[in-house]
Design a protein around this motif. Structure first.
Motif, PDB file in Angstrom:
ATOM      1  N   LEU A   1       1.873  -5.902  11.997  1.00  0.00           N
ATOM      2  CA  LEU A   1       2.252  -6.454  10.694  1.00  0.00           C
ATOM      3  C   LEU A   1       3.019  -5.450   9.850  1.00  0.00           C
ATOM      4  O   LEU A   1       3.518  -5.805   8.767  1.00  0.00           O
ATOM      5  N   GLY A   2       3.069  -4.203  10.302  1.00  0.00           N
ATOM      6  CA  GLY A   2       3.765  -3.158   9.541  1.00  0.00           C
ATOM      7  C   GLY A   2       2.829  -2.277   8.753  1.00  0.00           C
ATOM      8  O   GLY A   2       3.276  -1.397   8.002  1.00  0.00           O
ATOM      9  N   ILE A   3       1.540  -2.474   8.890  1.00  0.00           N
ATOM     10  CA  ILE A   3       0.536  -1.671   8.169  1.00  0.00           C
ATOM     11  C   ILE A   3       0.411  -0.322   8.849  1.00  0.00           C
ATOM     12  O   ILE A   3       0.422  -0.208  10.077  1.00  0.00           O
ATOM     13  N   ARG A   4       0.286   0.732   8.051  1.00  0.00           N
ATOM     14  CA  ARG A   4       0.138   2.080   8.559  1.00  0.00           C
ATOM     15  C   ARG A   4      -1.335   2.309   8.933  1.00  0.00           C
ATOM     16  O   ARG A   4      -2.240   1.755   8.327  1.00  0.00           O
ATOM     17  N   LEU A   5      -1.560   3.187   9.895  1.00  0.00           N
ATOM     18  CA  LEU A   5      -2.911   3.455  10.398  1.00  0.00           C
ATOM     19  C   LEU A   5      -3.175   4.951  10.377  1.00  0.00           C
ATOM     20  O   LEU A   5      -2.350   5.741  10.866  1.00  0.00           O
ATOM     21  N   SER A   6      -4.321   5.330   9.787  1.00  0.00           N
ATOM     22  CA  SER A   6      -4.665   6.743   9.655  1.00  0.00           C
ATOM     23  C   SER A   6      -6.001   7.003  10.349  1.00  0.00           C
ATOM     24  O   SER A   6      -6.940   6.210  10.223  1.00  0.00           O
ATOM     25  N   LEU A   7      -6.060   8.132  11.074  1.00  0.00           N
ATOM     26  CA  LEU A   7      -7.296   8.532  11.754  1.00  0.00           C
ATOM     27  C   LEU A   7      -7.981   9.600  10.919  1.00  0.00           C
ATOM     28  O   LEU A   7      -7.451  10.724  10.765  1.00  0.00           O
ATOM     29  N   ASP A   8      -9.133   9.260  10.385  1.00  0.00           N
ATOM     30  CA  ASP A   8      -9.845  10.138   9.448  1.00  0.00           C
ATOM     31  C   ASP A   8     -10.841  11.010  10.190  1.00  0.00           C
ATOM     32  O   ASP A   8     -11.383  10.615  11.234  1.00  0.00           O
ATOM     33  N   ASP A   9     -11.110  12.202   9.626  1.00  0.00           N
ATOM     34  CA  ASP A   9     -12.129  13.131  10.137  1.00  0.00           C
ATOM     35  C   ASP A   9     -11.905  13.472  11.606  1.00  0.00           C
ATOM     36  O   ASP A   9     -12.855  13.568  12.387  1.00  0.00           O
TER      37      ASP A   9
ATOM     38  N   VAL B   1      -4.307  -9.949   5.828  1.00  0.00           N
ATOM     39  CA  VAL B   1      -3.104 -10.745   5.564  1.00  0.00           C
ATOM     40  C   VAL B   1      -3.225 -11.465   4.229  1.00  0.00           C
ATOM     41  O   VAL B   1      -2.271 -11.511   3.427  1.00  0.00           O
ATOM     42  N   SER B   2      -4.405 -12.011   3.948  1.00  0.00           N
ATOM     43  CA  SER B   2      -4.619 -12.722   2.688  1.00  0.00           C
ATOM     44  C   SER B   2      -4.500 -11.787   1.501  1.00  0.00           C
ATOM     45  O   SER B   2      -3.900 -12.140   0.467  1.00  0.00           O
ATOM     46  N   ALA B   3      -5.058 -10.568   1.614  1.00  0.00           N
ATOM     47  CA  ALA B   3      -4.990  -9.596   0.512  1.00  0.00           C
ATOM     48  C   ALA B   3      -3.549  -9.197   0.224  1.00  0.00           C
ATOM     49  O   ALA B   3      -3.127  -9.074  -0.941  1.00  0.00           O
ATOM     50  N   LEU B   4      -2.761  -8.991   1.266  1.00  0.00           N
ATOM     51  CA  LEU B   4      -1.351  -8.641   1.066  1.00  0.00           C
ATOM     52  C   LEU B   4      -0.580  -9.797   0.448  1.00  0.00           C
ATOM     53  O   LEU B   4       0.257  -9.604  -0.454  1.00  0.00           O
ATOM     54  N   ALA B   5      -0.866 -11.012   0.921  1.00  0.00           N
ATOM     55  CA  ALA B   5      -0.133 -12.172   0.421  1.00  0.00           C
ATOM     56  C   ALA B   5      -0.446 -12.441  -1.046  1.00  0.00           C
ATOM     57  O   ALA B   5       0.454 -12.722  -1.859  1.00  0.00           O
ATOM     58  N   GLN B   6      -1.713 -12.376  -1.416  1.00  0.00           N
ATOM     59  CA  GLN B   6      -2.112 -12.692  -2.796  1.00  0.00           C
ATOM     60  C   GLN B   6      -1.628 -11.615  -3.772  1.00  0.00           C
ATOM     61  O   GLN B   6      -1.303 -11.915  -4.925  1.00  0.00           O
ATOM     62  N   SER B   7      -1.597 -10.349  -3.333  1.00  0.00           N
ATOM     63  CA  SER B   7      -1.183  -9.263  -4.236  1.00  0.00           C
ATOM     64  C   SER B   7       0.330  -9.063  -4.235  1.00  0.00           C
ATOM     65  O   SER B   7       0.900  -8.529  -5.188  1.00  0.00           O
ATOM     66  N   GLY B   8       0.995  -9.462  -3.145  1.00  0.00           N
ATOM     67  CA  GLY B   8       2.427  -9.225  -3.017  1.00  0.00           C
ATOM     68  C   GLY B   8       2.768  -7.840  -2.530  1.00  0.00           C
ATOM     69  O   GLY B   8       3.947  -7.448  -2.525  1.00  0.00           O
ATOM     70  N   LEU B   9       1.788  -7.048  -2.123  1.00  0.00           N
ATOM     71  CA  LEU B   9       2.032  -5.680  -1.674  1.00  0.00           C
ATOM     72  C   LEU B   9       2.685  -5.698  -0.293  1.00  0.00           C
ATOM     73  O   LEU B   9       2.188  -6.355   0.625  1.00  0.00           O
ATOM     74  N   PRO B  10       3.788  -4.976  -0.104  1.00  0.00           N
ATOM     75  CA  PRO B  10       4.409  -4.896   1.216  1.00  0.00           C
ATOM     76  C   PRO B  10       3.477  -4.213   2.212  1.00  0.00           C
ATOM     77  O   PRO B  10       2.779  -3.252   1.850  1.00  0.00           O
ATOM     78  N   PRO B  11       3.433  -4.678   3.446  1.00  0.00           N
ATOM     79  CA  PRO B  11       2.520  -4.061   4.425  1.00  0.00           C
ATOM     80  C   PRO B  11       2.762  -2.576   4.613  1.00  0.00           C
ATOM     81  O   PRO B  11       1.819  -1.830   4.894  1.00  0.00           O
ATOM     82  N   GLN B  12       4.002  -2.099   4.463  1.00  0.00           N
ATOM     83  CA  GLN B  12       4.299  -0.688   4.683  1.00  0.00           C
ATOM     84  C   GLN B  12       3.632   0.216   3.657  1.00  0.00           C
ATOM     85  O   GLN B  12       3.475   1.424   3.894  1.00  0.00           O
ATOM     86  N   ARG B  13       3.207  -0.354   2.522  1.00  0.00           N
ATOM     87  CA  ARG B  13       2.556   0.463   1.483  1.00  0.00           C
ATOM     88  C   ARG B  13       1.035   0.520   1.661  1.00  0.00           C
ATOM     89  O   ARG B  13       0.345   1.206   0.908  1.00  0.00           O
TER      90      ARG B  13
END
Length: 781
Positions: free
Chosen positions: A668-676, A629-641
């Motif tokens: 929060l709207g963050i995308r989730l990817s399952l790797d490997d 949450v802090s990283a998104l807030a400080q950078s201004g990046l939308p959670p969907q990205r």
């Protein structure tokens, strides 16, 4: 008895004078007679020299000077010689019988008598009465002084007094004074009798004093017995090791009347029924040998049987000696320490065995390994040490708590114990580390085969408090004595092999090789450099394009960390990421990656996403959600990205905590990817529980499908079908050739990532991809 000292009220003059034929009849008499002479050498010397001077002054006017001087010189030399000889004697020491010293003193008394008998005849055969009376006065003073100083040696006094008295009497007869001669003889006899009587009184007093001292010592021991809780009773033996003076408390402890124990051999009283068979415990044998050698012993623990019940006694004793150094027996104290020994055994067991698992601990394992090594060296065989570390165990503790982790460890220990055969020992080193000692192993392959069986057994699922848990094991082993001839060396080398196993990803068995030392040093240096890498700004993010499979349009990047160190150069993530996880550095590094990726993604077009890999270690940190949450807030990046990439291992080692955290991020709207996906212990259960946006297909399946391998094609089709049915997208990783790209498209994957469309590039190169578009937009305006 012949060996007993003469009673204090019966000291015959013959014994006192040394006229006994058998020395054993006199007991400690010689010691008591000689002891008062210790330290009196200078007094005797001064006395002899003083009397010599007095005699010379008496004779100087009546005897020629040459004669007087010769006698004086001879007397002085004799006095000095006698003082030197006698002063070196061990007078009165209890370790000497005193017979030789006694006889030597008597001889010196005779020599001294000859010297002092001579002055009566220095005027010839008809000496003057005045000269004789003067010399008799000096000689009488000499005899009185000797009687006072050496009265405990009446024979020495007699051998000096009587010859001098007889010499004086003879000279007085020749001088025509027979009455004076009688007086001289009578005086000498009286002085001799005085010495004998006074010597007897002295011996009686000293022996009475010794008896009193012994009784005082006994009383002191008895008092100490009551005052000190460590000594419950007093015991005593004679010189035949038979009990004497049995105290009521000792009789009560043994469980027999005191009169029955009196005279009974101590070993028989302690051994009980074993006395008849002679099958004594080793500690009783040790005690018997020490008593036989007349050695002191302290706090000796011996087993005894009282009324048919086994007990443990603690005994201490010292030999008793009389003043002549003669052995009288043993005296000591004892106590019942059965309860204390039981407690001590329990404590010793706790010190040698692990409380949680019941397995031997590190101390016991080290001792067992030392025995195995010694046997292997002596018999020219091999032994081995296997070190085992559970994979994914930390996540159990972090997510389900230590009680569940402890129960899991107990189940692991039970499985290990069930696999042990004769000549094998398994134990717990601490935490989730175990070790197995093989006392005899024909080849290293046998140790490796056992390790494989252990991994297979430990990898089966566990059920703890209604949780199904999966853990694996990493095993490293070293064979002794070829890989190490000491416990420390073999343990260190097995530990290095364990590191090698963990570096390979776990669930493998690794053997020790000499090159591991260099790798361990490299790992140490790398960890040291890694700890300061963030402060030195040595990390950099590279970004690999992700495109749509249908038209190749760019839709995002995956952030990949790179490390360039001044000492180590460019270090691949495959080398330093596992090290960062082991050394607990992954959280700060992962936070830096997340914040940097969000900040740099803000400089891209708004339709592009950034994918960031997150390790299982980060997801067990309760503060991770707030960091995102802090990283998104400080950078201004939308959670969907922002897209968070995790691997299946997160769920295999998780008890639910990581899944809950991921649900928070999805909220929060963050995308989730399952790797490997598909490369591990795949389970479809977590796909149903967690709303993934993307499933990534591993490169190994992409390569296999391009080669026409049926299994790879079937897996990709199944993954695509599964993702479509669950409303998820698919991304194929590692596409490097046109054939691979066409195959992926044909199989229905929606996104492609690989060298075919672009290698990972620094942030500055990413920005250049958008400059032409920006320029065209300016021109149109």
């Amino acid at each position: 008895m012949a060996n007993d000292p003469i009673p204090t009220d019966d000291i015959p003059a013959r014994a006192l004078l040394g006229l006994n034929r058998r020395d054993e009849d006199i007991g400690d008499l010689r010691h008591l007679q000689l002891a008062p002479l210790r330290g009196q050498g200078k007094l005797r010397l001064v006395m002899g020299l003083g009397m010599t001077i007095v005699a010379v002054l008496t004779m100087v006017s009546a005897v020629p000077m040459a004669v007087v001087g010769g006698w004086a010189i001879a007397t002085i030399l004799f006095s000095l010689w006698s003082w030197q000889v006698v002063s070196r004697l061990p007078l009165g020491e209890i370790h000497h019988t005193g017979a030789a010293e006694f006889n030597l003193c008597n001889r010196h008394a005779i020599y001294s008598a000859v010297v002092w008998a001579a002055p009566f005849w220095l005027q010839g055969l008809h000496p003057s009465l005045d000269h004789l009376l003067s010399m008799w006065t000096v000689a009488l003073l000499m005899m009185l002084t000797l009687a006072i100083v050496a009265h405990t040696l009446p024979m020495a006094c007699l051998l000096f007094i009587m010859p001098v008295s007889l010499s004086a009497a003879g000279a007085l007869v020749f001088a025509g004074a027979p009455a004076h001669a009688g007086v001289a003889i009578a005086a000498g006899a009286m002085l001799t009798g005085f010495c004998i009587r006074f010597g007897q009184s002295h011996i009686r007093f000293r022996r009475a004093e010794a008896v009193l001292h012994e009784k005082t010592e006994t009383v002191s021991l008895l008092l100490r017995e009551f005052e000190e809780t460590s000594a419950d009773w007093l015991w005593q033996t004679d010189n035949s090791r038979r009990l004497v003076h049995v105290s009521p408390r000792l009789a009560f402890a043994i469980g027999a009347p005191a009169d029955q124990l009196e005279g009974l051999p101590l070993l028989q009283a302690l051994s009980g029924d074993a006395w008849e068979t002679g099958n004594f415990p080793k500690s009783l044998h040790d005690m018997a040998e020490r008593m036989k050698r007349r050695e002191s012993f302290s706090n000796l623990i011996v087993p005894v049987t009282i009324d048919g019940a086994p007990r443990w006694w603690e005994l201490s004793a010292s030999p008793r000696l009389d003043e002549a150094g003669k052995f009288l027996g043993f005296r000591g104290v004892g106590s019942d320490v059965t309860e204390q020994r039981a407690s001590a055994e329990q404590i010793a067991k706790m010190a040698r065995f692990d409380n949680l698992t019941g397995l031997p601990n590190r101390l016991s394992l080290n001792e067992d390994l030392e025995r195995a090594l010694n046997h292997a060296i002596d018999a020219k065989t091999r032994c081995a040490m296997l070190m085992l570390d559970l994979d994914r165990f930390k996540a159990v503790n972090d997510t389900l708590g230590h009680p569940v982790g402890d129960k899991l460890l107990a189940q692991v220990a039970a499985r290990l114990k069930g696999m042990m055969d004769r000549g094998m020992t398994c134990g717990r080193l601490g935490g989730d580390e175990f070790a197995i000692i093989l006392h005899h192993v024909p080849t290293a392959s046998d140790a490796e085969a056992l390790g494989q069986r252990i991994i297979a057994a430990l990898s089966r699922p566990y059920v703890v408090d209604n949780h199904q848990l999966f853990v694996g094991a990493s095993i490293g082993f070293a064979v002794g004595p070829q890989d190490g001839a000491t416990v420390e060396t073999l343990t260190r080398n097995a530990d290095l092999a364990l590191y090698k196993s963990k570096d390979k990803g776990g669930n493998v068995v690794a053997a020790y090789v000499a090159s591991l030392h260099a790798q361990a040093e490299e790992r140490r240096v790398m960890e040291q450099e890694l700890r300061g890498a963030l402060e030195r700004r040595e990390f950099e993010l590279y970004y690999q394009p992700v495109v749509t499979a249908e038209d190749g349009m760019l839709n995002g990047f995956e952030a990949l960390i790179r490390w360039n160190n001044q000492k180590l150069g460019n270090v691949s993530p495959g080398r330093f990421i596992p090290l960062a996880e082991d050394s607990r550095l992954i959280s700060p590094i992962g936070e830096w990656v997340l914040r940097t990726a969000c900040h740099e993604a803000m400089r891209w077009p708004s339709n592009l996403k950034v994918a960031v890999n997150v390790s299982a270690e980060q997801l067990t940190d309760p503060a991770f959600a707030s960091v995102v949450v802090s990283a998104l807030a400080q950078s201004g990046l939308p959670p969907q990205r922002l897209e968070i990439e995790v691997t299946e291992s997160v769920f295999l080692r998780d008890g639910g905590g990581a899944a809950q955290l991921l649900d928070q991020l999805i909220g929060l709207g963050i995308r989730l990817s399952l790797d490997d996906f598909g490369t591990g212990y795949s389970s479809l259960g977590y796909l149903r529980k967690t709303q993934f946006s993307t499933i990534k297909v591993d490169r190994s399946f992409v390569v296999g499908a391009a080669k026409g391998i049926t299994e790879s094609i079937a897996i990709i089709r199944a993954v695509v079908a599964l993702a479509d049915s669950l409303g998820m997208s698919t991304t194929a990783e590692g596409a490097e050739t046109e054939l691979e790209v066409e195959t992926i498209r044909a199989l229905g994957c929606r996104n492609i990532q690989g060298y075919y469309y672009g290698r990972p590039m620094p942030a500055t190169d990413v920005l250049t991809l958008f400059r032409p578009a920006a320029s065209q937009a300016s021109a149109a305006a």
